[in-house]
Design a protein around this motif. Structure first.
Motif: not given
Length: 366
Positions: A307, A310-311, A314, A345-346, A349, A353
């Motif tokens: 998490k 990927w945050a 983003t 990507c958001w 995420n 994820v």
């Protein structure tokens, strides 16, 4: 015995509030559905309007030589002269001198009426929706952000709130209503059928005031990113439409009727850029707040949990988009593709994820 009776009463009360919340969410979906049909009616009646019927003639007239005659249309048994719009080829800055479209109603009075009805229904659905979220919070005696079901119903409510706020500020965003309500219905449908989780207490790591700070800002950022992404996607369609007209092509009847009523591509581009730029600092704060919370909960600020990773990805994607716009002068399609990649990507995420990847942030509950 008294303590046991009190516990049983509290449990029954919480279950009752949870049932009320579920009923309100389903009721909100019903009203959103009515709003959806009202938005459809707005677009359908707008497609029959004078603006839509003469759009092709107006545009073709603008592509002719400078002395080409104005367009005349029948009006109340006579004729009315419509000035030819000024359509200029793409400038060095990547923009066109094209006016915004009239909106989904297309200048039709009946279409506009249905549009106003749709807005009223959206407001009503939002109020019911928000009450359902509050009832869910009351049933668990905490913020309703402990699992994906709660996050979904809150996120969609905030997305609608962003849309209604822009309308209240008299921004030209009514064209977004149909797309917003459609995706909100899909989001709520997934929430109640796939992601639903019964009311329960938080895992120990989430017992912190940072839950209110970190997760609330993440939800707000996601809602604004979503509205910006919707504008970006429509920009790509409108830009292709304008490019085809510039090159002398003839778009199909449906494309003309639909796209002619949207804002100009340059307006959609600016709209998306301003939203993404405005909320990016808040997304930066969200990541920082999450790191502080991680140190409090797990004893480290950053551990490259999926998490967290990927945050950060983003954040990098949106930073590249904004940097390209500010320094490289990227406008138009290249920047739009970057913005959509960043929003993708958001989305991953959140959905990817949480559902498919295991980590310290695995609170999906599904």
């Amino acid at each position: 015995m008294i303590l046991s009776a009190g516990t049983e009463l509290a449990t029954a009360t919480n279950e009752h509030l949870a049932n009320i919340s579920n009923t309100l969410i389903y009721s909100a979906m019903a009203v959103y559905t009515l709003a959806f049909f009202a938005y459809i009616a707005e677009w359908l009646f707008g497609s029959r309007s004078k603006v839509a019927r003469t759009a092709s003639a107006l545009t073709n007239g603008a592509q002719k030589a400078k002395g080409a005659p104005a367009v005349t249309v029948n009006k109340a048994g006579g004729t009315a002269v419509l000035e030819r719009p000024k359509v200029v080829v793409r400038s060095s800055a990547g923009s066109r001198d094209v006016p915004d479209g009239p909106g989904a109603h297309g200048g039709d009075a009946q279409g506009d009426l249905y549009g106003r009805i749709a807005i009223s229904l959206t407001v009503l659905a939002f109020l019911i929706h928000l009450t359902g979220v509050i009832a869910r919070a009351a049933s668990v005696e905490r913020a309703p952000w402990g699992n994906m079901y709660e996050f979904n119903i809150t996120f969609s409510a905030v997305a609608v709130a962003v849309y209604l706020t822009l309308l209240a500020l008299r921004k030209n965003v009514r064209w977004l209503g149909l797309f917003l309500v459609t995706t909100v219905l899909l989001d709520l449908g997934i929430a109640v059928t796939v992601l639903y989780t019964a009311s329960d207490q938080l895992v120990p790591a989430l017992h912190s005031y940072w839950l209110y700070i970190h997760v609330s800002t993440a939800i707000l950022c996601g809602a604004v990113f979503y509205v910006g992404a919707a504008g970006t996607l429509l920009y790509l369609f409108k830009d292709s439409y304008e490019t085809k007209l510039e090159n002398g092509g003839t778009p199909g009847r449906f494309a003309t009727s639909f796209l002619e009523r949207l804002p100009a591509s340059s307006s959609l581009d600016k709209f998306s850029y301003r939203l993404n730029a405005a909320v990016f600092p808040l997304w930066t704060f969200t990541i920082i707040a999450g790191a502080i919370w991680a140190e409090s909960a797990w004893g480290r600020y950053w551990g490259w949990d999926p998490k967290e990773t990927w945050a950060f990805i983003t954040w990098v994607a949106y930073a590249c988009y904004l940097h390209a716009r500010a320094t490289a002068g990227w406008k138009g399609r290249k920047a739009a593709y970057l913005a959509l990649i960043a929003f993708g990507c958001w989305l991953f995420n959140y959905y990817g994820v949480n559902i498919f990847v295991s980590g310290k942030h695995s609170y999906a509950g599904v």
